[in-house]
Design a protein around this motif. Structure first.
Motif, PDB file in Angstrom:
ATOM      1  N   ALA A 391       0.786  -1.225   0.000  1.00 49.32           N
ATOM      2  CA  ALA A 391       0.000   0.000   0.000  1.00 49.32           C
ATOM      3  C   ALA A 391       0.820   1.278   0.000  1.00 49.32           C
ATOM      4  O   ALA A 391       0.289   2.331  -0.350  1.00 49.32           O
ATOM      5  N   HIS A 392       2.097   1.214   0.363  1.00 44.37           N
ATOM      6  CA  HIS A 392       2.846   2.456   0.548  1.00 44.37           C
ATOM      7  C   HIS A 392       4.265   2.349  -0.017  1.00 44.37           C
ATOM      8  O   HIS A 392       4.944   1.350   0.170  1.00 44.37           O
ATOM      9  N   LYS A 393       4.673   3.386  -0.706  1.00 45.33           N
ATOM     10  CA  LYS A 393       6.025   3.618  -1.219  1.00 45.33           C
ATOM     11  C   LYS A 393       6.324   2.776  -2.462  1.00 45.33           C
ATOM     12  O   LYS A 393       6.333   1.548  -2.423  1.00 45.33           O
ATOM     13  N   TYR A 394       6.626   3.484  -3.533  1.00 47.03           N
ATOM     14  CA  TYR A 394       6.986   2.827  -4.778  1.00 47.03           C
ATOM     15  C   TYR A 394       8.227   1.952  -4.619  1.00 47.03           C
ATOM     16  O   TYR A 394       8.354   0.923  -5.284  1.00 47.03           O
ATOM     17  N   GLY A 395       9.131   2.350  -3.730  1.00 47.28           N
ATOM     18  CA  GLY A 395      10.328   1.541  -3.509  1.00 47.28           C
ATOM     19  C   GLY A 395      10.013   0.158  -2.972  1.00 47.28           C
ATOM     20  O   GLY A 395      10.735  -0.800  -3.263  1.00 47.28           O
ATOM     21  N   ASN A 396       8.934   0.044  -2.194  1.00 46.08           N
ATOM     22  CA  ASN A 396       8.538  -1.272  -1.696  1.00 46.08           C
ATOM     23  C   ASN A 396       8.019  -2.160  -2.825  1.00 46.08           C
ATOM     24  O   ASN A 396       8.222  -3.381  -2.815  1.00 46.08           O
ATOM     25  N   VAL A 397       7.359  -1.550  -3.803  1.00 45.10           N
ATOM     26  CA  VAL A 397       6.928  -2.309  -4.977  1.00 45.10           C
ATOM     27  C   VAL A 397       8.146  -2.819  -5.737  1.00 45.10           C
ATOM     28  O   VAL A 397       8.187  -3.978  -6.179  1.00 45.10           O
ATOM     29  N   ASP A 398       9.171  -1.982  -5.883  1.00 43.17           N
ATOM     30  CA  ASP A 398      10.409  -2.403  -6.544  1.00 43.17           C
ATOM     31  C   ASP A 398      11.006  -3.626  -5.854  1.00 43.17           C
ATOM     32  O   ASP A 398      11.435  -4.585  -6.516  1.00 43.17           O
ATOM     33  N   LYS A 399      11.038  -3.597  -4.521  1.00 40.16           N
ATOM     34  CA  LYS A 399      11.622  -4.715  -3.765  1.00 40.16           C
ATOM     35  C   LYS A 399      10.833  -5.999  -3.970  1.00 40.16           C
ATOM     36  O   LYS A 399      11.411  -7.081  -4.151  1.00 40.16           O
ATOM     37  N   ALA A 400       9.518  -5.891  -3.930  1.00 41.28           N
ATOM     38  CA  ALA A 400       8.687  -7.080  -4.096  1.00 41.28           C
ATOM     39  C   ALA A 400       8.858  -7.689  -5.477  1.00 41.28           C
ATOM     40  O   ALA A 400       9.016  -8.912  -5.628  1.00 41.28           O
ATOM     41  N   ILE A 401       8.842  -6.849  -6.502  1.00 42.66           N
ATOM     42  CA  ILE A 401       8.971  -7.349  -7.874  1.00 42.66           C
ATOM     43  C   ILE A 401      10.344  -7.980  -8.088  1.00 42.66           C
ATOM     44  O   ILE A 401      10.462  -9.062  -8.685  1.00 42.66           O
ATOM     45  N   ALA A 402      11.391  -7.330  -7.605  1.00 48.16           N
ATOM     46  CA  ALA A 402      12.743  -7.883  -7.761  1.00 48.16           C
ATOM     47  C   ALA A 402      12.870  -9.224  -7.056  1.00 48.16           C
ATOM     48  O   ALA A 402      13.479 -10.166  -7.587  1.00 48.16           O
ATOM     49  N   ALA A 403      12.300  -9.340  -5.862  1.00 45.45           N
ATOM     50  CA  ALA A 403      12.401 -10.595  -5.107  1.00 45.45           C
ATOM     51  C   ALA A 403      11.615 -11.709  -5.787  1.00 45.45           C
ATOM     52  O   ALA A 403      12.079 -12.855  -5.862  1.00 45.45           O
ATOM     53  N   LEU A 404      10.432 -11.400  -6.295  1.00 51.80           N
ATOM     54  CA  LEU A 404       9.649 -12.426  -6.984  1.00 51.80           C
ATOM     55  C   LEU A 404      10.354 -12.887  -8.256  1.00 51.80           C
ATOM     56  O   LEU A 404      10.412 -14.085  -8.554  1.00 51.80           O
ATOM     57  N   ALA A 405      10.907 -11.942  -9.027  1.00 48.80           N
ATOM     58  CA  ALA A 405      11.629 -12.304 -10.248  1.00 48.80           C
ATOM     59  C   ALA A 405      12.840 -13.172  -9.921  1.00 48.80           C
ATOM     60  O   ALA A 405      13.102 -14.183 -10.586  1.00 48.80           O
ATOM     61  N   SER A 406      13.576 -12.784  -8.881  1.00 46.58           N
ATOM     62  CA  SER A 406      14.745 -13.558  -8.480  1.00 46.58           C
ATOM     63  C   SER A 406      14.358 -14.961  -8.038  1.00 46.58           C
ATOM     64  O   SER A 406      15.038 -15.945  -8.354  1.00 46.58           O
ATOM     65  N   SER A 407      13.240 -15.071  -7.324  1.00 43.97           N
ATOM     66  CA  SER A 407      12.824 -16.387  -6.826  1.00 43.97           C
ATOM     67  C   SER A 407      12.443 -17.322  -7.970  1.00 43.97           C
ATOM     68  O   SER A 407      12.672 -18.531  -7.886  1.00 43.97           O
ATOM     69  N   VAL A 408      11.866 -16.771  -9.046  1.00 43.11           N
ATOM     70  CA  VAL A 408      11.542 -17.595 -10.201  1.00 43.11           C
ATOM     71  C   VAL A 408      12.819 -18.016 -10.923  1.00 43.11           C
ATOM     72  O   VAL A 408      12.991 -19.179 -11.305  1.00 43.11           O
ATOM     73  N   LYS A 409      13.734 -17.088 -11.110  1.00 45.71           N
ATOM     74  CA  LYS A 409      15.005 -17.405 -11.776  1.00 45.71           C
ATOM     75  C   LYS A 409      15.779 -18.489 -11.039  1.00 45.71           C
ATOM     76  O   LYS A 409      16.416 -19.351 -11.650  1.00 45.71           O
ATOM     77  N   GLN A 410      15.707 -18.450  -9.704  1.00 38.38           N
ATOM     78  CA  GLN A 410      16.452 -19.403  -8.892  1.00 38.38           C
ATOM     79  C   GLN A 410      15.703 -20.706  -8.673  1.00 38.38           C
ATOM     80  O   GLN A 410      16.235 -21.640  -8.076  1.00 38.38           O
TER      81      GLN A 410
END
Length: 461
Positions: A391-410
């Motif tokens: 719900a808050h801060k665009y930077g938190n969206v960046d973190k979530a997307i990066a972590a999900l992408a990394s988890s799929v790659k790994q």
């Protein structure tokens, strides 16, 4: 080149569908006792095969491992939907073949984006919101009171977001917490009574009228999702966060009033999200501030807190929000929103829910103070959630997307698990007939007249 891409996507979709049919024919579904908890829900949502085994498929690794916070960079943009099939039953929903073809042609970023409902800044669409929609393909937005200055500004905001999403995979989920009473976000409207006041009337028809009014207000302002009704049973007098937001302190009144309100919301073409499974009514801590702990076992929850949710699922609820509450007798390690036991084994398995599961806001203290945003996003999707609310801060969206992408790659989160959630989200949007067409000026006077009638009825002895 464009024709070659189209043929490749079509072939990939055919592979996905064939694999899904073969998977069903193999009879791999694990039997689960549902205690008669599914009926209308089965008609509304075709089941996804092997849901009881999702966690085994989606992460043999230690579920605590992927924090994702230190892994930077987005995933490669080439479509990778064919690397693992969507595991869906052969007797699927009408339209699933088209959705599977769509998923096969989506990039990894686009699929991950569909799993995000994000907050926005300010009272007008800004560069951060544009980036989330156009570059990160975020599939949904939540508005709070500080985004909603006036009816006219909301319309401009909504129409701009829709315009930016014109080339998106699916229309945006445009959401708000509009419960009435204490939790009323929308501008230029009279305030409806708290749910507790409606519950005290014992009038289910009035509760249905309230649901219709909530949805009419949302629809007039271009919003298509309402995080309501509250199905928590307010059984703890010390509860600091639910209180009069609940329809009452007994399961019967909450069930009756909650289902009537849900029916009213749906009647106006707005998607209701029932909350907060498995029940937030017996907490003494506000999950916005810290992690509540409820020492109840499964039998206690089934006999009480689950009752309204079980009934809502029977009536075809399309979306359920899961709470940030630790139930140590059920899962001593993870709160409900991050727990495979609660989301996949209980909500999906024992209660037979086939729709979209959304987390409560991951930036709340209950999660943010105990997990990284990226870690929490990965854990929630591994647990079986389909939409992650940030719900808050665009930077938190960046973190979530990066972590999900990394988890799929790994390989921590499989393509099959990711695609299952994308399919559920696209189904919800298709069922709701969502559109990114611009909307005109709102007509709120009739809504305020209806609210005045409800206020008069609720005040009668």
């Amino acid at each position: 080149m464009r024709e070659q891409v189209r043929r490749t996507a079509a072939a990939a979709a055919a592979m996905l569908l064939a694999a899904a049919v073969a998977g069903c024919a193999g009879g791999q579904r694990q039997a689960v006792e549902t205690s008669g908890a599914v009926s209308a829900n089965d008609a509304a949502h075709a089941p996804l095969a092997g849901e009881q085994g999702l966690a085994a498929q989606s992460g043999e690794s230690d579920p605590a491992a992927p924090s994702g916070e230190s892994v930077g960079g987005a995933a490669a943009s080439a479509p990778s939907g064919t690397s693992d099939a969507v595991d869906t039953e052969a007797a699927g929903r009408p339209g699933d073949a088209e959705l599977l073809q769509q998923i096969a042609g989506m990039t990894l970023e686009a699929r991950i984006g569909q799993l995000i409902v994000a907050g926005v800044d300010g009272t007008s669409a800004d560069a951060g919101a544009k980036r989330m929609i156009r570059e990160q393909h975020v599939g949904g937005v939540i508005f709070y009171k500080d985004n909603l200055a006036s009816a006219e500004s909301v319309i401009r905001y909504v129409n701009q977001l829709k315009a930016w999403n014109a080339d998106g995979a699916a229309p945006l989920l445009l959401s708000v917490d509009q419960e009435g009473g204490k939790v009323s976000r929308l501008p230029a409207l009279k305030k409806l009574p708290n749910a507790g006041v409606i519950g005290d009337t014992g009038d289910a028809a009035l509760a249905e009228d309230v649901g219709e009014i909530l949805a009419r207000a949302c629809a007039e302002l271009g919003l298509n999702v309402d995080f309501a009704p509250v199905l928590d049973i307010n059984s703890n007098p010390a509860n600091p966060v639910i209180g009069a937001r609940a329809f009452g302190s007994g399961e019967q009144v909450v069930t009756e009033m909650g289902l009537a309100t849900m029916k009213g919301i749906r009647s106006q073409g707005v998607i209701p999200v029932v909350k907060h499974f498995p029940g937030h009514g017996d907490t003494a801590v506000d999950s916005h501030l810290d992690l509540p702990v409820v020492n109840k076992g499964l039998d206690q929850l089934k006999a009480f807190e689950w009752k309204p949710f079980e009934a809502a699922i029977r009536e075809g609820a399309g979306a359920v929000m899961v709470a940030h509450i630790l139930f140590p007798k059920i899962d001593p390690d993870y709160p409900a929103s991050l727990s495979k036991t609660i989301v996949t084994e209980q909500l999906r398995g024992m209660l037979g829910f086939k729709g979209v599961v959304i987390t409560d806001d991951l930036t709340m203290g209950a999660i943010a103070d105990h997990y990284g945003i990226g870690e929490a996003a990965v854990l929630s999707v591994k647990a079986g959630a389909d939409l992650v609310l940030i719900a808050h801060k665009y930077g938190n969206v960046d973190k979530a997307i990066a972590a999900l992408a990394s988890s799929v790659k790994q390989g921590v989160l499989t393509e099959a698990r990711l695609n299952e959630s994308v399919l559920r989200v696209l189904r919800l949007k298709a069922d709701g007939k969502l559109s990114d067409e611009a909307i005109g000026s709102p007509q709120l006077a009739p809504v305020n007249e209806a609210i005045a009638e409800v206020l008069a009825q609720a005040a009668r002895p």
